[in-house]
Design a protein around this motif. Sequence first.
Motif, mmCIF file in Angstrom:
data_model
loop_
_atom_site.group_PDB
_atom_site.id
_atom_site.type_symbol
_atom_site.label_atom_id
_atom_site.label_comp_id
_atom_site.label_asym_id
_atom_site.label_seq_id
_atom_site.Cartn_x
_atom_site.Cartn_y
_atom_site.Cartn_z
ATOM 1 N N GLY A 1 -4.362 4.666 17.386
ATOM 2 C CA GLY A 1 -2.951 4.711 17.728
ATOM 3 C C GLY A 1 -2.633 3.635 18.752
ATOM 4 N N LYS A 2 -1.414 3.678 19.277
ATOM 5 C CA LYS A 2 -1.007 2.720 20.304
ATOM 6 C C LYS A 2 -0.333 3.424 21.477
ATOM 7 C CE LYS A 2 -0.266 -1.025 16.952
ATOM 8 N NZ LYS A 2 0.713 -1.994 16.383
ATOM 9 N N ILE A 3 -0.633 4.729 21.617
ATOM 10 C CA ILE A 3 -0.002 5.537 22.661
ATOM 11 C C ILE A 3 -1.078 6.284 23.449
ATOM 12 C CG2 ILE A 3 1.545 7.476 23.122
ATOM 13 C CD1 ILE A 3 3.010 6.785 20.526
ATOM 14 N N TYR A 4 -0.960 6.259 24.770
ATOM 15 C CA TYR A 4 -1.788 7.129 25.604
ATOM 16 C C TYR A 4 -0.857 8.096 26.326
ATOM 17 C CZ TYR A 4 -0.572 4.427 29.827
ATOM 18 O OH TYR A 4 0.104 3.820 30.854
ATOM 19 N N SER A 5 -1.347 9.310 26.580
ATOM 20 C CA SER A 5 -0.487 10.364 27.122
ATOM 21 C C SER A 5 -1.239 11.159 28.181
ATOM 22 C CB SER A 5 -0.034 11.287 25.972
ATOM 23 O OG SER A 5 0.812 12.300 26.454
ATOM 24 N N PHE A 6 -0.959 10.838 29.442
ATOM 25 C CA PHE A 6 -1.563 11.530 30.583
ATOM 26 C C PHE A 6 -0.513 11.670 31.684
ATOM 27 C CE2 PHE A 6 -4.960 9.022 28.627
ATOM 28 C CZ PHE A 6 -5.959 9.962 28.450
ATOM 29 N N ASN A 7 -0.732 12.604 32.593
ATOM 30 C CA ASN A 7 0.096 12.709 33.783
ATOM 31 C C ASN A 7 -0.437 11.700 34.806
ATOM 32 O OD1 ASN A 7 1.555 13.323 36.045
ATOM 33 N ND2 ASN A 7 1.016 15.486 36.095
ATOM 34 N N GLU A 8 0.169 10.517 34.831
ATOM 35 C CA GLU A 8 -0.365 9.437 35.655
ATOM 36 C C GLU A 8 -0.136 9.634 37.156
ATOM 37 O OE1 GLU A 8 -0.564 5.332 33.969
ATOM 38 O OE2 GLU A 8 1.032 6.095 32.675
ATOM 39 N N ALA A 9 0.583 10.670 37.532
ATOM 40 C CA ALA A 9 0.720 10.980 38.954
ATOM 41 C C ALA A 9 -0.639 11.336 39.561
ATOM 42 C CB ALA A 9 1.705 12.129 39.157
ATOM 43 N N ASN A 10 -1.554 11.812 38.697
ATOM 44 C CA ASN A 10 -2.899 12.198 39.170
ATOM 45 C C ASN A 10 -3.938 11.100 38.956
ATOM 46 O OD1 ASN A 10 -1.933 14.823 39.786
ATOM 47 N ND2 ASN A 10 -2.188 15.442 37.656
ATOM 48 N N ARG A 11 -3.487 9.914 38.574
ATOM 49 C CA ARG A 11 -4.403 8.851 38.150
ATOM 50 C C ARG A 11 -5.535 8.594 39.136
ATOM 51 N NH1 ARG A 11 -2.940 3.341 35.343
ATOM 52 N NH2 ARG A 11 -4.895 2.218 35.568
ATOM 53 N N TRP A 12 -5.222 8.483 40.420
ATOM 54 C CA TRP A 12 -6.255 8.089 41.389
ATOM 55 C C TRP A 12 -7.166 9.250 41.748
ATOM 56 C CZ3 TRP A 12 -6.235 3.402 40.437
ATOM 57 C CH2 TRP A 12 -5.048 2.690 40.255
ATOM 58 N N ASP A 13 -6.895 10.430 41.187
ATOM 59 C CA ASP A 13 -7.790 11.576 41.364
ATOM 60 C C ASP A 13 -8.679 11.797 40.140
ATOM 61 O OD1 ASP A 13 -6.776 12.248 43.904
ATOM 62 O OD2 ASP A 13 -5.098 13.333 43.010
ATOM 63 N N TRP A 14 -8.471 11.012 39.063
ATOM 64 C CA TRP A 14 -9.280 11.154 37.858
ATOM 65 C C TRP A 14 -10.701 10.633 38.079
ATOM 66 C CZ3 TRP A 14 -5.388 8.263 34.185
ATOM 67 C CH2 TRP A 14 -4.275 9.085 33.958
ATOM 68 N N ASP A 15 -11.567 10.950 37.106
ATOM 69 C CA ASP A 15 -12.898 10.336 37.084
ATOM 70 C C ASP A 15 -12.748 8.820 36.945
ATOM 71 O OD1 ASP A 15 -14.001 12.869 37.137
ATOM 72 O OD2 ASP A 15 -14.302 12.967 34.962
ATOM 73 N N LYS A 16 -13.633 8.082 37.585
ATOM 74 C CA LYS A 16 -13.576 6.620 37.551
ATOM 75 C C LYS A 16 -13.591 6.063 36.120
ATOM 76 C CE LYS A 16 -13.595 2.774 40.007
ATOM 77 N NZ LYS A 16 -12.495 2.443 40.943
ATOM 78 N N PRO A 17 -14.433 6.591 35.205
ATOM 79 C CA PRO A 17 -14.436 6.066 33.835
ATOM 80 C C PRO A 17 -13.068 6.166 33.158
ATOM 81 C CG PRO A 17 -16.354 7.453 34.187
ATOM 82 C CD PRO A 17 -15.468 7.636 35.378
ATOM 83 N N LEU A 18 -12.343 7.270 33.403
ATOM 84 C CA LEU A 18 -11.035 7.432 32.781
ATOM 85 C C LEU A 18 -10.018 6.459 33.382
ATOM 86 C CD1 LEU A 18 -9.419 8.989 30.681
ATOM 87 C CD2 LEU A 18 -8.822 10.648 32.457
ATOM 88 N N GLN A 19 -10.096 6.242 34.686
ATOM 89 C CA GLN A 19 -9.221 5.255 35.318
ATOM 90 C C GLN A 19 -9.423 3.871 34.683
ATOM 91 O OE1 GLN A 19 -9.440 5.141 39.623
ATOM 92 N NE2 GLN A 19 -9.641 7.362 39.784
ATOM 93 N N GLU A 20 -10.684 3.490 34.483
ATOM 94 C CA GLU A 20 -10.988 2.179 33.911
ATOM 95 C C GLU A 20 -10.508 2.084 32.464
ATOM 96 O OE1 GLU A 20 -15.184 1.938 34.431
ATOM 97 O OE2 GLU A 20 -15.061 1.432 36.576
ATOM 98 N N TYR A 21 -10.653 3.162 31.710
ATOM 99 C CA TYR A 21 -10.223 3.166 30.314
ATOM 100 C C TYR A 21 -8.713 2.989 30.202
ATOM 101 C CZ TYR A 21 -8.880 5.161 25.782
ATOM 102 O OH TYR A 21 -8.306 5.383 24.555
ATOM 103 N N VAL A 22 -7.949 3.745 30.990
ATOM 104 C CA VAL A 22 -6.489 3.653 30.930
ATOM 105 C C VAL A 22 -6.021 2.265 31.394
ATOM 106 C CG1 VAL A 22 -4.331 4.555 31.899
ATOM 107 C CG2 VAL A 22 -6.105 6.134 31.132
ATOM 108 N N THR A 23 -6.682 1.718 32.389
ATOM 109 C CA THR A 23 -6.339 0.356 32.839
ATOM 110 C C THR A 23 -6.528 -0.643 31.701
ATOM 111 O OG1 THR A 23 -6.927 0.836 35.141
ATOM 112 C CG2 THR A 23 -6.884 -1.481 34.481
ATOM 113 N N ALA A 24 -7.612 -0.475 30.934
ATOM 114 C CA ALA A 24 -7.871 -1.368 29.799
ATOM 115 C C ALA A 24 -6.779 -1.236 28.741
ATOM 116 C CB ALA A 24 -9.238 -1.060 29.192
#
Length: 465
Positions: free
Chosen positions: A315-338
């Motif tokens: 797909g071409k859509i990601y769906s997360f509550n990004e208000a919590n972004r800096w509290d996520w696991d580091k791997p997930l932060q890196e994936y969403v940034t990519a």
Amino acid sequence: PVRRFSNFACRMARCAALCVVALAALGCAAAFTTPSVFSPARLTSARLGRAVSVRAPRTAALRMEEAAPAAEERTVKAPVFDEVCEQTGITLTRYMMEVARANPDLRDLESLIGGISLACKTIANLVDRATITGMVGYEDDGGSINVQGEEQKKLDVVTNDVLKRALKFTGKVGVIASEEEDNPVFNKDAYKVPGGEGKYKDVLADIGSKYVTVFDPLDGSSNVDANIPTGTIFGVYEEQESMENCLMEEGAVEGQCLLNTLQPGSSLAAAGYCLYSSSCMFVFTLGAGLNGFTYDRSIGEFVLTHPNMKIPKRGKIYSFNEANRWDWDKPLQEYVTALQTAQGQTGVQYSSRYIGSMVGDVHRTLLYGGIFGYPADTKNKDGKLRLLYEAAPMSFLMEQGGGLSLTGKTRIMDLKPQKVHQRVPFLAGSYDDVMEMRSYYDACDDPEIIKRCLARLEGSAASSE
């Protein structure tokens, strides 16, 4: 002569094109066992063969260590339809009748799904009229708290009661577990036998199949006041041990209810959700594909509008509550940034869409692809979604639609709940997108993340012994 030759060549080209189209149509007809949608409102007549056995797809176990032995696969014959009424289309009622005819061992599921769909129609009406009837806001002005410590909305309480009664009246549900109940509820009426004159004898007997049904009666209920989509999530398990003798021994009911309730997603016999939005949709699976039905209020029936639903591999859509972004696991932060910077495997920049209602977000993801998640963070190490009646049923739907659902590294369908309201991270969507996300976790050597993943697996293994 040149003009005649040109006309002849054009006719030959058109004939060749028609032959190609005809052959393609024949190939499509042979490949599908459910009719296509010929119009947005109705399925019209479709000429199809007899029922065909469809083996429920099982995604290979995805774990940090060796994969566990695959759960035993069961074969369900998918219903097909030689003739379709142009006025009503294929209703959910007819669909389940055909399922029961093709699979006599699933006959009891016909009345159970009928009970759930009736409850969903009732809830759809309650949600539609909530502002008019005053069914908005918190129960007891915020004084009513459920077992999770969450304030209950008025509709949480009412919809929970609607579903419990609908399931109880089917006579096919022995145990009911809900987000709004502290413990699983034993339905002894399912085991009573007729005693004449419209009454039931107060004796227990094992009559037909009995199921354990788990549900979140109104997911996203906090959104009702703002007219944002909400939904009902349900899962159906077969009883592992009969409850017929439970009332004979004091204290046996609670333990037996828990034994029957705490099953992994891989043991689900059926799962689905009902979305209350611009239209009301009932999407469910019996383990042989995924089908969506839209509620036609003019005839009071759910009508098949989305047969054989398949999520795109990408797909071409990601769906997360990004208000919590800096509290996520580091791997997930890196994936969403990519994804945001077009540095992922596809080289495409993804768009962000987030409703905040699981049913709405999952429904969009099934249709358009991409990835949706409610991940772990520093405040909620195990996420916030409940494994038994939210994550597992939705994972079953995702896999039946060709997608995948993980906690980060672990396949959610493999996890056996250790308690009724156990929470778990949830990351699900298109298969390739979820596997790309998992690659970031695979490359991570954070001991805290590894410890959490192992704890879930070990807890699941211990509860299976």
